[in-house]
Motif scaffolding. Sequence first.
Motif, short mmCIF file in Angstrom:
data_model
loop_
_atom_site.label_atom_id
_atom_site.label_comp_id
_atom_site.label_asym_id
_atom_site.label_seq_id
_atom_site.Cartn_x
_atom_site.Cartn_y
_atom_site.Cartn_z
N UNK A 41 0.84 -1.21 0.00
CA UNK A 41 0.00 0.00 0.00
C UNK A 41 0.87 1.25 0.00
N UNK A 42 0.34 2.31 -0.65
CA UNK A 42 0.91 3.65 -0.58
C UNK A 42 0.02 4.48 0.33
N UNK A 43 0.61 5.48 1.00
CA UNK A 43 -0.15 6.33 1.91
C UNK A 43 0.16 7.81 1.67
N UNK A 44 -0.87 8.62 1.80
CA UNK A 44 -0.71 10.08 1.73
C UNK A 44 -0.01 10.52 3.02
N UNK A 45 1.17 11.17 2.91
CA UNK A 45 1.91 11.52 4.13
C UNK A 45 1.44 12.80 4.82
N UNK A 46 0.53 13.51 4.20
CA UNK A 46 0.04 14.77 4.77
C UNK A 46 1.16 15.79 4.98
N UNK A 47 2.13 15.74 4.11
CA UNK A 47 3.24 16.69 4.16
C UNK A 47 3.98 16.64 2.82
N UNK A 48 4.99 17.46 2.67
CA UNK A 48 5.75 17.49 1.42
C UNK A 48 6.70 16.29 1.35
N UNK A 49 7.28 16.10 0.16
CA UNK A 49 8.26 15.04 -0.03
C UNK A 49 9.63 15.68 -0.28
#
Length: 229
Positions: A41-49
Motif C-alpha cells: 500500500x501507498x499512503x498520503x503523508x500529509x506533508x511534502x516530499x
Amino acid sequence: MREIVFDTETTGLSFAGGDRMVEIGCVELINRVETGRTYHAYFHPERDMPAEAERVHGLSAAFLAKHPLFAAGVAALLDFIGDAPLVAHNAGFDFSFLNGELERCGQRMVCRSRMVDTLAIARTRHPGAKHTLDALCSRFGIDRSHRVLHGALLDAQLLAQVYVELMGGRQIGLGLVSEVAPAPVVEVIAVPSQVRPLRVFSPSAAELVAHAAFLKGVKEPLWGVVASD
C-alpha cells in the motif's frame, strides 16, 4: 511457522522529527517458504516530499496525494500481519515508523519482541563484510537487476530470499517422498558353452629318451650330491 518480511519507504529518517511512512510492502513466509501472499500500500503523508527522499524511492507528493491516509488502510495491514514475527533489514528503523503510524491513529503498537533484524543476523554471520540489501543479494546470487529504485514490496521480496539464505538456505532434495533413480538395465548376452577336450600332459616316449640323454650330459649334477653332517 508464519513470518512476515516487510519494508517501508518514508519521507525521511525520523518519525519523531516529523517524517511519515508513505509505502509498506509485506511478504508472507510459511516455514521460510514464500506463499505468494503479499500486502502492499501507498499512503498520503500529509506533508511534502523532500527531494533527497524522492531520489531514493521515486515517490512524489503529487503521486501520494492520490492515495489514502495510513489510518484508512491500517485494518487491512493489521489483519495481514496478524501476530507473526516481523522481519526487516535494520528493523529498528522500520518498526519506529510502523509503530509511530499505529500510535498516531490510535492503534496498539507492535511489540518489539516480534522484531527480527536481518542486518543484525548478517553482521553476526558475516562480520566485516558489507551488509546492505544489495550486497547481500550479490553474496547469495539473488537477482536484483530490476531494482532501479527502492520500493517497499520489491525490497521485501528480495529480503525474503536473503533472510532464507541467512538462516541456512533451502535444503534442496529433502522432501516427504524421495525419488529413487531406477537401476540401469544391463543386457546379458548368452554365449553357447563349448566343451574342450581333456589335455594330456604326460611325456611321450621320445621326450623321455631325450630327457635321459640330457641328464647324462650334465656334469656334477646337484641332485647327485649327498649332504654330509
